[in-house]
Design a protein around this motif. Sequence first.
Motif, PDB file in Angstrom:
ATOM      1  N   LYS A  88       0.653  -1.134   0.074  1.00 28.36           N
ATOM      2  CA  LYS A  88      -0.142   0.185  -0.087  1.00 28.36           C
ATOM      3  C   LYS A  88       0.912   1.483   0.084  1.00 28.36           C
ATOM      4  N   VAL A  89       2.036   1.215   0.894  1.00 26.09           N
ATOM      5  CA  VAL A  89       2.978   2.311   0.831  1.00 26.09           C
ATOM      6  C   VAL A  89       3.467   2.654  -0.747  1.00 26.09           C
ATOM      7  N   ILE A  90       3.836   1.447  -1.343  1.00 26.82           N
ATOM      8  CA  ILE A  90       4.505   1.649  -2.520  1.00 26.82           C
ATOM      9  C   ILE A  90       3.347   2.241  -3.464  1.00 26.82           C
ATOM     10  N   VAL A  91       2.302   1.617  -3.714  1.00 24.45           N
ATOM     11  CA  VAL A  91       1.134   1.900  -4.564  1.00 24.45           C
ATOM     12  C   VAL A  91       0.749   3.578  -4.442  1.00 24.45           C
ATOM     13  N   ASP A  92       0.653   3.782  -2.985  1.00 23.91           N
ATOM     14  CA  ASP A  92       0.184   5.298  -2.967  1.00 23.91           C
ATOM     15  C   ASP A  92       1.175   6.235  -2.950  1.00 23.91           C
ATOM     16  N   ALA A  93       2.219   6.009  -3.071  1.00 21.51           N
ATOM     17  CA  ALA A  93       3.189   7.002  -3.302  1.00 21.51           C
ATOM     18  C   ALA A  93       3.858   6.889  -4.731  1.00 21.51           C
ATOM     19  N   THR A  94       3.501   5.893  -5.517  1.00 19.64           N
ATOM     20  CA  THR A  94       4.060   5.908  -7.083  1.00 19.64           C
ATOM     21  C   THR A  94       2.675   5.647  -8.069  1.00 19.64           C
ATOM     22  N   GLY A  95       1.701   5.184  -7.489  1.00 23.59           N
ATOM     23  CA  GLY A  95       0.825   4.872  -8.365  1.00 23.59           C
ATOM     24  C   GLY A  95       1.065   3.480  -9.086  1.00 23.59           C
ATOM     25  N   TYR A  96       2.024   2.883  -8.939  1.00 21.39           N
ATOM     26  CA  TYR A  96       2.374   1.562  -9.680  1.00 21.39           C
ATOM     27  C   TYR A  96       1.332   0.665  -9.302  1.00 21.39           C
ATOM     28  N   ASP A  97       1.074  -0.493 -10.359  1.00 24.84           N
ATOM     29  CA  ASP A  97      -0.107  -1.394  -9.995  1.00 24.84           C
ATOM     30  C   ASP A  97       0.626  -2.430  -8.905  1.00 24.84           C
ATOM     31  N   LEU A  98      -0.120  -3.522  -8.613  1.00 19.91           N
ATOM     32  CA  LEU A  98       0.226  -4.099  -7.590  1.00 19.91           C
ATOM     33  C   LEU A  98       1.552  -5.257  -7.967  1.00 19.91           C
ATOM     34  N   ARG A  99       1.502  -5.856  -9.108  1.00 19.44           N
ATOM     35  CA  ARG A  99       2.462  -6.411  -9.732  1.00 19.44           C
ATOM     36  C   ARG A  99       3.949  -5.623  -9.430  1.00 19.44           C
ATOM     37  N   GLN A 100       3.860  -4.419  -9.917  1.00 15.80           N
ATOM     38  CA  GLN A 100       5.099  -3.704  -9.688  1.00 15.80           C
ATOM     39  C   GLN A 100       5.570  -3.498  -8.132  1.00 15.80           C
ATOM     40  N   ALA A 101       4.497  -3.155  -7.418  1.00 12.92           N
ATOM     41  CA  ALA A 101       4.562  -2.781  -6.249  1.00 12.92           C
ATOM     42  C   ALA A 101       5.163  -4.084  -5.414  1.00 12.92           C
ATOM     43  N   ARG A 102       4.854  -5.245  -5.712  1.00 14.50           N
ATOM     44  CA  ARG A 102       5.350  -6.489  -5.391  1.00 14.50           C
ATOM     45  C   ARG A 102       6.814  -6.714  -5.705  1.00 14.50           C
ATOM     46  N   ASP A 103       6.939  -6.323  -6.734  1.00 14.30           N
ATOM     47  CA  ASP A 103       8.471  -6.719  -7.332  1.00 14.30           C
ATOM     48  C   ASP A 103       9.456  -5.820  -6.462  1.00 14.30           C
ATOM     49  N   ILE A 104       8.859  -4.529  -6.137  1.00 12.78           N
ATOM     50  CA  ILE A 104       9.658  -3.529  -5.485  1.00 12.78           C
ATOM     51  C   ILE A 104       9.914  -4.067  -3.927  1.00 12.78           C
ATOM     52  N   VAL A 105       8.645  -4.413  -3.477  1.00 13.53           N
ATOM     53  CA  VAL A 105       8.947  -4.666  -1.893  1.00 13.53           C
ATOM     54  C   VAL A 105       9.728  -5.731  -1.592  1.00 13.53           C
ATOM     55  N   TYR A 106       9.846  -6.813  -2.602  1.00 18.18           N
ATOM     56  CA  TYR A 106      10.712  -7.740  -2.673  1.00 18.18           C
ATOM     57  C   TYR A 106      12.106  -7.554  -2.871  1.00 18.18           C
ATOM     58  N   ALA A 107      12.192  -6.636  -3.862  1.00 21.42           N
ATOM     59  CA  ALA A 107      13.600  -6.326  -4.169  1.00 21.42           C
ATOM     60  C   ALA A 107      14.265  -5.643  -2.802  1.00 21.42           C
ATOM     61  N   LEU A 108      13.514  -4.827  -2.048  1.00 24.44           N
ATOM     62  CA  LEU A 108      13.863  -4.298  -0.980  1.00 24.44           C
ATOM     63  C   LEU A 108      14.534  -5.195   0.144  1.00 24.44           C
TER      64      LEU A 108
END
Length: 65
Positions: free
Chosen positions: A33-53
């Motif tokens: 939710k933090v990623i999506v709210d800040a960037t507007g990315y879709d859930l797939r992209q947000a999931r890639d980001i949180v696991y990358a972190l």
Amino acid sequence: MDPRRARALPVPAETQADARMFMLGGDTIRALKVIVDATGYDLRQARDIVYALIYDVEVPILQAP
């Protein structure tokens, strides 16, 4: 899920820190939710980001305009 895709998805530094904190605390939904709210990315992209972190894959920092 492919954390390597996150290398092409810039995210503000503060948002990265918040998402990493939520992931380390086991709250994946809140991290997404933090990623999506800040960037507007879709859930797939947000999931890639949180696991990358979590897996220490470098996510580019989004510079303020």
